[in-house]
Scaffold this active site. Structure first.
Site, short mmCIF file in Angstrom:
data_model
loop_
_atom_site.label_atom_id
_atom_site.label_comp_id
_atom_site.label_asym_id
_atom_site.label_seq_id
_atom_site.Cartn_x
_atom_site.Cartn_y
_atom_site.Cartn_z
N ARG A 275 39.33 46.35 38.92
CA ARG A 275 40.48 46.32 40.16
C ARG A 275 40.43 47.70 40.45
NH1 ARG A 275 44.22 43.37 37.88
NH2 ARG A 275 43.06 42.92 36.00
N ARG A 311 46.46 34.83 42.07
CA ARG A 311 47.17 35.72 40.94
C ARG A 311 48.91 35.69 40.99
NH1 ARG A 311 47.06 40.62 41.21
NH2 ARG A 311 46.50 40.85 39.14
N TYR A 315 49.57 34.74 36.99
CA TYR A 315 50.05 35.89 36.39
C TYR A 315 51.38 36.37 36.76
CZ TYR A 315 44.88 36.45 35.92
OH TYR A 315 43.46 35.89 35.78
N CYS A 341 49.79 21.55 47.76
CA CYS A 341 50.69 20.68 47.55
C CYS A 341 50.86 20.60 46.28
CB CYS A 341 49.91 19.14 47.77
SG CYS A 341 49.98 19.07 49.80
N1 LLP Z 1 35.23 44.53 31.37
C1 LLP Z 1 35.35 43.44 30.97
C2 LLP Z 1 34.59 43.17 29.83
C3 LLP Z 1 36.25 42.41 31.40
O1 LLP Z 1 36.36 41.16 30.85
C4 LLP Z 1 37.14 42.87 32.41
C5 LLP Z 1 37.80 42.02 33.20
C6 LLP Z 1 36.79 44.24 33.17
C7 LLP Z 1 35.85 45.14 32.40
C8 LLP Z 1 37.62 44.70 34.36
O2 LLP Z 1 38.85 44.85 34.20
P1 LLP Z 1 39.70 45.54 35.23
O3 LLP Z 1 39.35 46.63 35.38
O4 LLP Z 1 39.47 44.78 36.73
O5 LLP Z 1 41.02 45.12 34.90
N2 LLP Z 1 41.73 37.81 36.59
C9 LLP Z 1 42.96 38.86 36.30
C10 LLP Z 1 42.26 39.86 35.28
C11 LLP Z 1 41.19 39.37 34.36
C12 LLP Z 1 40.25 40.50 33.91
C13 LLP Z 1 39.04 40.02 33.36
N3 LLP Z 1 38.05 40.93 32.68
C14 LLP Z 1 43.86 39.62 37.23
O6 LLP Z 1 43.72 38.97 38.15
O7 LLP Z 1 44.61 40.47 36.98
#
Ligand code: LLP
Length: 414
Positions: A275, A311, A315, A341
């Site tokens: 992100r 999201r 969340y 829906c």
């Molecule tokens: N490394 C691993 C092993 C991960 O599982 C993830 C994210 C990342 C790196 C990257 O994380 P980031 O920097 O993007 O936070 N869908 C959720 C977030 C779930 C993240 C899953 N793993 C959301 O929309 O906030």
């Protein structure tokens, strides 16, 4: 989105009008800005100047092949969590050794396929580690994903993974078992990994976890890197605390250096941001198709929904919303909903410039986990994706069609 600039009654990215983009590509639409992705990469690198930093883009955040190619061109590696993610990475030219495969809760067969593709392997359970040791011995090094078992700052139960009730990682009380396999020359450990998504808001919390990791890392002699995963929080405009990457970098660089001195080798420092690199570089453009009032609530209905941006419902995530068709309009309180829906709030009780049907409504910070978590629920099409690159808007994925929805269905005689 830093490069989203207001120009009289319109907004522009890299000099291109969003109204023009809508006219050309339609609505709803995911729009990404390669400029901002590049700036975020630079910002990350600047945070960690003293260490041998390697950034592995967590491609689950946004897997469009063009985004992956952009990351490769910027010298990044890849964090992949599935075999198709590895294949996508290889197809845009990542070397297998630049890819780390971090699956969770998979059969050993999947791990073997990863090994066959030549990528680096990161394992997070004793069961697969034992099978790995039996099959490969110390001939293929493996990284260990830890569960540091500390309580981290939580912004949602769904994304707090450092505690010992989460399914991720190997518990600290299981490390001895790994040490025994290494001592018997049945396993070679080249990296130690932790990851906690979206909970890292302060340097202090992060450094607490880092110290746990360093203490465990000392127990393994053949390390090449420590991987701190992703989870770096972004400023999404909700007023919540965000980690200062420069402060984190300065503190971690120092501690990492003294750890390396003690360890007797200069290790690489890895991160896997998703992100942080793409979150604010993307937005979801939608159109208000319906205005209605129920009780005291004024609803803005858009041509999108939780099928495109899950999201907020999943969340309680905050996405800033603006009405770019009425920039000078007075701020009114709305609940912005989609066309799915079921309860489908995209923003609740939010002050937005007064909205009329036909207005263009933007959801910011939608670059990460937007399209990649989209679905065709309610048999509605996923939107197209556009990448603005070098002052040009490029279609990088078509919207779904009816044929896409039914492509894999097999009608039988009934
Ligand atoms: N490394 C691993 C092993 C991960 O599982 C993830 C994210 C990342 C790196 C990257 O994380 P980031 O920097 O993007 O936070 N869908 C959720 C977030 C779930 C993240 C899953 N793993 C959301 O929309 O906030």
């Amino acid at each position: 989105m830093k490069n989203l600039l207001q120009k009289s009654n319109d907004w522009e990215i890299q000099g291109i009008s969003l109204m023009e983009i809508k006219k050309r590509f339609g609505s709803p639409l995911y729009i990404y800005d390669s400029g901002e992705i590049g700036q975020q990469i630079e910002k990350f690198k600047k945070g960690f100047i003293q260490s041998d930093l390697k950034i592995k883009y967590a491609c689950k955040a946004l897997t469009n092949l063009n985004i992956l190619r952009l990351m490769r061109q910027n010298g990044l590696g890849l964090d992949a969590v599935s075999l198709p993610e590895i294949r996508m990475g290889l197809s845009v030219g990542f070397k297998p050794s630049d890819i780390i495969f971090t699956p969770n809760c998979v059969s050993f067969d999947e791990v073997v396929e990863g090994v066959n593709l030549g990528v680096r392997i990161n394992l997070e359970n004793i069961s697969n580690l034992k099978k790995f040791a039996d099959k490969y011995g110390s001939s293929i090094p493996v990284c260990i994903r830890l569960n540091p078992q500390i309580s981290s700052q939580e912004n949602s139960d769904k994304v707090s993974w450092w505690h010992n009730q989460s399914k991720f990682g190997i518990s600290i009380d299981q490390i001895e078992e790994i040490e025994r396999m290494v001592a018997d020359n049945r396993l070679s450990v080249n990296g130690i990994h932790i990851h906690s998504s979206s909970v890292i808001m302060s340097t202090e919390v992060f450094m607490g976890a880092a110290k746990t990791v360093f203490n465990i890392a000392k127990r393994f002699n053949d390390l090449e890197f420590i991987d701190f995963g992703g989870g770096i929080k972004l400023d999404v405009g909700d007023g919540n605390e965000v980690i200062d990457i420069v402060e984190l970098g300065a503190t971690l660089d120092k501690e990492f250096k003294s750890f390396c001195n003690e360890y007797g080798k200069r290790l690489q420092l890895w991160f896997e941001p998703g992100r942080f690199l793409v979150g604010n570089a993307g937005l979801l453009l939608t159109t208000c198709v319906l205005r209605k009032r129920n009780g005291g609530t004024e609803f803005v209905g858009v041509d999108s929904g939780l099928n495109h941006l899950i999201r907020p419902m999943f969340y309680d995530a905050y996405h800033e919303v603006i009405n770019i068709s009425n920039l000078l309009g007075k701020q009114m309180k709305y609940t912005v909903v989609g066309n799915i829906c079921e309860i489908d709030n995209l923003a609740k009780d939010r002050y937005i410039e007064e909205v009329c049907e036909g207005d263009v409504i933007l959801f910011k910070s939608a670059g990460a986990y937007g399209y990649s978590m989209a679905s065709t629920y309610n048999s509605r099409f996923r939107p197209a994706e556009v990448l603005i690159h070098n002052g040009k808007a490029n279609l990088i994925r078509k919207a779904d069609s009816y044929e896409d929805l039914i492509r894999n269905q097999i009608e039988i005689e009934l």
